[in-house]
Scaffold this motif. Structure first.
Motif, PDB file in Angstrom:
ATOM      1  N   PRO A 179       0.813  -1.216   0.000  1.00  8.33           N
ATOM      2  CA  PRO A 179       0.000   0.000   0.000  1.00  8.33           C
ATOM      3  C   PRO A 179       0.850   1.272   0.000  1.00  8.33           C
ATOM      4  N   ALA A 180       0.602   2.080  -1.010  1.00  5.71           N
ATOM      5  CA  ALA A 180       1.261   3.383  -1.169  1.00  5.71           C
ATOM      6  C   ALA A 180       0.557   4.079  -2.324  1.00  5.71           C
ATOM      7  N   HIS A 181       0.837   5.358  -2.488  1.00  7.39           N
ATOM      8  CA  HIS A 181       0.359   6.072  -3.672  1.00  7.39           C
ATOM      9  C   HIS A 181       1.401   5.838  -4.766  1.00  7.39           C
ATOM     10  N   TRP A 182       1.026   5.036  -5.769  1.00  7.30           N
ATOM     11  CA  TRP A 182       1.938   4.685  -6.850  1.00  7.30           C
ATOM     12  C   TRP A 182       1.609   5.478  -8.103  1.00  7.30           C
ATOM     13  N   VAL A 183       2.593   6.142  -8.669  1.00 10.31           N
ATOM     14  CA  VAL A 183       2.454   6.811  -9.961  1.00 10.31           C
ATOM     15  C   VAL A 183       3.025   5.856 -11.007  1.00 10.31           C
ATOM     16  N   ARG A 184       2.169   5.467 -11.953  1.00 14.57           N
ATOM     17  CA  ARG A 184       2.551   4.494 -12.988  1.00 14.57           C
ATOM     18  C   ARG A 184       2.938   5.229 -14.262  1.00 14.57           C
ATOM     19  N   VAL A 185       4.147   4.918 -14.748  1.00 12.83           N
ATOM     20  CA  VAL A 185       4.659   5.579 -15.947  1.00 12.83           C
ATOM     21  C   VAL A 185       5.090   4.520 -16.956  1.00 12.83           C
ATOM     22  N   LEU A 186       4.558   4.637 -18.158  1.00 13.04           N
ATOM     23  CA  LEU A 186       4.949   3.762 -19.262  1.00 13.04           C
ATOM     24  C   LEU A 186       6.046   4.471 -20.059  1.00 13.04           C
TER      25      LEU A 186
END
Length: 186
Positions: free
Chosen positions: A108-115
């Protein structure tokens, strides 16, 4: 709130380069050093033993395990917790959608997903320039990453970056802007 960045993409898409640009922008960004069991490149990894891996697995502390290039790469709970100490934001490099799913589901965390994406030709050019001695395996991994991405058409990304066209610092600034906007820092 704990937060992190997940950089997904094929080999030589710029994960290391963009992570370096992020760490130059803000010292709170840190490369998450995956645990590696095996041989070859050691820079950017915490080298481990099969016994350490067995211990992590027995405790349920393996978030994601990937076997590739004759090695085992692990995203582990103790490593992520340590990387997030003091308000740091780890940047986790992944090349499999299963890894993206497991990290976001199991930690659990705030994840920023980058492609991050580049052409196969770019991977072929960049791979030997960065010291890879197994470019053919990296190109096979590029194909696997493309197939993996195609198999997950509904994957959610906060940002998509074509690293054939975008400069690393520009990409890092865009990622930083998203992190700051979606999860304000103290």
């Amino acid at each position: 709130m704990r937060q992190g960045i997940l950089l997904y993409g094929p080999p030589a898409a710029g994960k290391d380069t963009i992570t370096a640009a992020l760490t130059e922008l803000d010292e709170r960004y840190v490369l998450f050093t995956r645990l590696k069991i095996g041989s070859g490149k050691t820079k950017g990894y915490r080298m481990g033993t099969p016994e350490q891996l067995a211990d992590l697995e027995a405790r349920g502390d393996v978030i994601y395990r990937n076997d590739r290039y004759g090695n085992i790469y692990v995203v582990d709970r103790p490593g992520l917790e340590q990387a997030m100490e003091g308000g740091r934001t780890p940047v986790v490099h992944l090349g499999q959608m299963m890894g993206m799913e497991q990290v976001t589901a199991l930690f659990p965390a705030h994840w920023v997903r980058v492609l991050l994406w580049c052409s196969k030709e770019t991977t072929a050019q960049r791979s030997p320039l960065r010291g890879d001695t197994d470019t053919a395996a990296r190109l096979a991994a590029w194909d696997a990453t493309q197939a993996d991405l195609a198999a997950h058409p509904r994957a959610r990304w906060e940002l998509r970056v074509d690293t054939d066209a975008a400069a690393p610092r520009q990409a890092a600034q865009r990622i930083d802007g998203i992190v700051r906007t979606t999860s304000p820092r103290p």
